[in-house]
Design an enzyme around this catalytic site. Structure first.
Site, PDB file in Angstrom:
ATOM      1  N   SER A 169     -31.193  -5.018  59.207  1.00 55.93           N
ATOM      2  CA  SER A 169     -32.561  -4.900  58.684  1.00 55.93           C
ATOM      3  C   SER A 169     -32.936  -6.157  57.906  1.00 55.93           C
ATOM      4  CB  SER A 169     -32.681  -3.666  57.795  1.00 55.93           C
ATOM      5  OG  SER A 169     -31.706  -3.695  56.778  1.00 55.93           O
ATOM      6  N   SER A 170     -31.972  -6.766  57.227  1.00 61.60           N
ATOM      7  CA  SER A 170     -32.297  -7.955  56.429  1.00 61.60           C
ATOM      8  C   SER A 170     -32.615  -9.147  57.326  1.00 61.60           C
ATOM      9  CB  SER A 170     -31.151  -8.301  55.481  1.00 61.60           C
ATOM     10  OG  SER A 170     -29.968  -8.550  56.193  1.00 61.60           O
ATOM     11  N   TYR A 180     -16.438  -8.122  52.942  1.00 66.19           N
ATOM     12  CA  TYR A 180     -16.755  -9.080  53.996  1.00 66.19           C
ATOM     13  C   TYR A 180     -16.177 -10.448  53.656  1.00 66.19           C
ATOM     14  CZ  TYR A 180     -19.606 -11.575  57.458  1.00 66.19           C
ATOM     15  OH  TYR A 180     -20.027 -12.345  58.509  1.00 66.19           O
ATOM     16  N   SER A 209     -44.489  -4.453  50.412  1.00 67.73           N
ATOM     17  CA  SER A 209     -43.990  -3.780  51.611  1.00 67.73           C
ATOM     18  C   SER A 209     -44.655  -2.428  51.754  1.00 67.73           C
ATOM     19  CB  SER A 209     -42.472  -3.589  51.540  1.00 67.73           C
ATOM     20  OG  SER A 209     -42.178  -2.445  50.790  1.00 67.73           O
ATOM     21  N   GLY A 228     -26.250  -1.271  59.079  1.00 65.14           N
ATOM     22  CA  GLY A 228     -25.494  -2.200  59.900  1.00 65.14           C
ATOM     23  C   GLY A 228     -26.271  -2.662  61.119  1.00 65.14           C
ATOM     24  N   LEU A 229     -27.597  -2.504  61.098  1.00 63.23           N
ATOM     25  CA  LEU A 229     -28.423  -2.929  62.233  1.00 63.23           C
ATOM     26  C   LEU A 229     -29.253  -4.161  61.881  1.00 63.23           C
ATOM     27  CD1 LEU A 229     -29.569   0.580  63.483  1.00 63.23           C
ATOM     28  CD2 LEU A 229     -27.615  -0.762  64.242  1.00 63.23           C
ATOM     29  N   ASP A 275     -18.000 -14.365  64.717  1.00 64.46           N
ATOM     30  CA  ASP A 275     -19.012 -15.444  64.648  1.00 64.46           C
ATOM     31  C   ASP A 275     -18.612 -16.551  63.676  1.00 64.46           C
ATOM     32  OD1 ASP A 275     -19.660 -13.854  62.380  1.00 64.46           O
ATOM     33  OD2 ASP A 275     -21.820 -13.843  62.782  1.00 64.46           O
ATOM     34  N   ASP A 331     -26.399 -12.210  63.783  1.00 66.30           N
ATOM     35  CA  ASP A 331     -27.530 -11.289  63.674  1.00 66.30           C
ATOM     36  C   ASP A 331     -28.855 -11.994  63.946  1.00 66.30           C
ATOM     37  OD1 ASP A 331     -25.520  -9.607  62.872  1.00 66.30           O
ATOM     38  OD2 ASP A 331     -25.939  -9.871  60.748  1.00 66.30           O
TER      39      ASP A 331
HETATM   40  C1  GLA Z   1     -22.542  -9.027  59.736  1.00 71.10           C
HETATM   41  C2  GLA Z   1     -22.825 -10.503  59.628  1.00 71.10           C
HETATM   42  C3  GLA Z   1     -22.578 -11.221  60.946  1.00 71.10           C
HETATM   43  C4  GLA Z   1     -21.219 -10.860  61.529  1.00 71.10           C
HETATM   44  C5  GLA Z   1     -20.989  -9.354  61.494  1.00 71.10           C
HETATM   45  C6  GLA Z   1     -19.598  -8.990  61.902  1.00 71.10           C
HETATM   46  O1  GLA Z   1     -23.457  -8.409  60.580  1.00 71.10           O
HETATM   47  O2  GLA Z   1     -24.148 -10.731  59.213  1.00 71.10           O
HETATM   48  O3  GLA Z   1     -22.713 -12.610  60.767  1.00 71.10           O
HETATM   49  O4  GLA Z   1     -20.196 -11.547  60.863  1.00 71.10           O
HETATM   50  O5  GLA Z   1     -21.229  -8.802  60.214  1.00 71.10           O
HETATM   51  O6  GLA Z   1     -19.396  -9.239  63.247  1.00 71.10           O
END
Ligand code: GLA
Length: 392
Positions: free
Chosen positions: A137-138, A234, A77, A134-135, A46, A182
Site C-alpha cells: 500500500s505504501s 526486515y 486522504s 503486505g500488498l 531483490d 514493489d
Molecule cells: C518488501 C520490500 C521489498 C522486498 C520484499 C521481500 O515488500 O519492500 O523490497 O524485499 O519485502 O521480498
C-alpha cells in the site's frame, strides 16, 4: 473510515477530482493512479541483486494533485485520518511526518535529492490497497505521487529512475531498508502479466500470467497481522544476507548457486547459512517458475510456491502462525500451491486455487482462523493489472 473495499466500483477519477475541488477550492491538475502488488515468487531476493516475479494488482492508490504558486504542501486522504496535513516543501522533515503522509513527503524529498525542483502542492489520496497487508500500500502511494510529480515538474524520469527515487524515499525518509521489487511492479506492471525483474540491472521481462484461463484463481488471504518493514525483522534479515555475501566473497548473494551451498555451510554460522540458503534457492525457484509458466502455464507452479513458503518459514524465519495456517489450510482444501507474499512477519498469503475449489478454500481458512482464535482474515481474488498511469 477505512479505505474502500475490494474492487469498489464507485472510485471514479471524476469523483476524486470533484472531492478535491470541494476540499481545496480549485480543480486538480490531474489524477494519477498506481497499484499495489502481489509477489508471485522471489522473496527477499531483490536486495540481494537477484530475481523477483511480482505482479501489479487490481487495487490502486489514486492521487489528485495541483501545483501551488508557493512552497506550501497540503495533504489529505479520503480515509479521514490525520485530517489535512501541511508542510513546507523547502523544509521536508521525516521526523515530523505522520502516517501515510510520510510517503508523498518522502517522494518529494527524494526528488529534491536528485536536484529536481519540487513545487508546493495540494494532494488528495484515495486507496483501496489494504494497509499493512503486505500488498505494498505504501509503494502504491509513492508510485502514484512520483508519476504525478514526474509530469508536473517536467522531470522526465524513466521508470528505472522513478524506482530508485521511491526506494530512496523508503530507505532514507520512511526508514524502511527495502529493495526495488514493489515499486518496479507498481510502475512497470502490465495487465495479464507478471514482472520478471532482474534486480541487478533492472531489466524486465513481462511474463504472461493469467490464472482464470487455466481454471484457477489467485486468492489473497490477508491475515490481519500487521507489520512494518521499518521494524527490526526486515533489517536483520538484510544484514544476515550482507554478512553472508561478505564471508563468501561475492558482491551479492545473487552470485551464489545451489551447487556452492555445501562449501558455504562450512564457512558460515548456522543461522547465516540458512538465510543464505533461502536466497539462493529462492532465486532458482524464480527462474524455474518463469520457465514453467512459459512451457506449461500457471497450473504447473504449485510445488514451487509451496517450496518457497517452506524456505521462508524454516530457513529465513519470516512467517508467522497465521500465515502458516492460511497456507496449510489452503493446500489441504484444494489449492495447488500457496505461500506467504511480501516481506513477512504478517501480511498476506497467496493461494493458487482451482476455480471449483475456491469456496471450499475460503470457508476452510475462515473456519481454521476462528478455531485458532485468530482475527477473521480477509480473503479476496486478485488479477494482474496495469501499472501506474494518469487517469485524467
Ligand atoms: C518488501 C520490500 C521489498 C522486498 C520484499 C521481500 O515488500 O519492500 O523490497 O524485499 O519485502 O521480498
Amino acid at each position: 473510515m477505512t479505505p474502500a473495499p475490494a474492487g469498489a466500483p464507485d472510485r471514479s477519477p471524476a469523483d476524486l477530482a470533484a472531492r478535491f475541488e470541494r476540499e481545496f477550492g480549485k480543480a486538480p491538475d490531474g489524477v494519477w493512479q498506481a497499484p499495489g502488488r502481489v509477489n508471485l515468487i522471489g522473496e527477499h531476493t531483490d536486495y540481494n541483486e537477484g530475481f523477483v516475479l511480482p505482479f501489479a494488482i487490481d487495487r490502486t492508490a489514486r492521487v489528485a494533485v495541483s501545483v501551488r504558486p508557493d512552497s506550501v504542501v497540503r495533504l489529505l486522504s479520503t480515509y479521514g485520518d490525520h485530517g489535512m496535513v501541511s508542510a513546507d516543501v523547502t523544509a521536508l522533515d521525516a521526523a515530523s511526518a505522520k502516517g501515510w503522509t510520510k510517503y508523498p513527503l518522502g517522494v518529494m524529498w527524494a526528488l529534491q535529492q536528485r536536484g529536481i525542483a519540487v513545487p508546493g502542492l495540494d494532494l488528495l489520496l484515495d486507496s483501496n490497497v489494504p494497509l499493512g497487508a503486505g500488498l505494498s500500500s505504501s509503494h502504491a502511494i509513492e508510485c502514484a505521487v512520483i508519476s504525478a510529480l514526474n509530469e508536473l515538474t517536467g522531470a522526465g524520469l524513466e521508470p528505472e529512475e522513478m524506482v530508485l527515487a521511491t526506494q530512496r524515499a523508503e530507505n532514507d525518509f520512511v526508514g524502511a531498508p527495502t529493495g526495488i521489487m514493489d515499486q518496479s511492479a507498481s510502475l512497470r506492471g502490465a495487465k495479464g502479466h507478471a514482472v520478471f525483474l532482474d534486480c541487478r540491472d533492472q531489466s524486465v521481462e513481462l511474463v504472461p500470467f493469467e490464472a482464470e484461463p487455466a481454471g484457477l484463481v489467485m486468492l489473497v488471504i490477508d491475515t490481519k497481522v500487521s507489520h512494518s518493514h521499518a521494524d527490526g525483522g526486515y533489517a536483520s534479515r538484510r544484514a544476515s544476507c550482507e554478512l553472508g555475501a561478505e564471508v563468501l566473497g561475492v558482491k551479492a548473494l545473487r552470485d551464489v548457486k545451489s551447487g556452492d551451498l555445501a562449501e558455504a555451510s562450512g564457512l558460515l554460522d548456522e543461522v547465516t547459512y540458512r538465510r543464505v540458503r533461502h536466497v539462493v534457492t529462492e532465486n532458482e525457484r524464480v527462474l524455474q517458475t518463469v520457465q514453467l509458466l512459459a512451457t506449461e502455464g500457471p497450473g504447473a507452479i504449485g510445488a514451487l510456491l509451496d517450496a518457497s513458503h517452506a524456505s521462508m518459514r524454516d530457513d529465513f524465519e519470516i512467517s508467522c502462525p497465521e500465515l502458516d495456517l492460511a497456507v496449510a489450510t489452503s493446500r489441504a482444501n484444494g489449492a495447488i500451491g500457496a505461500r506467504m507474499t511480501g516481506g513477512g512477519f504478517g501480511g498476506a498469503a497467496i493461494a493458487l486455487t482451482p476455480l471449483a475449489e475456491e469456496q471450499k478454500v475460503r470457508a476452510a481458512v475462515e473456519r481454521a482462523f476462528a478455531e485458532a482464535g485468530y482475527k477473521a482474515p480477509e480473503i479476496f481474488t486478485v488479477t494482474p493489472a496495469a501499472g501506474a498511469m494518469r487517469l485524467q
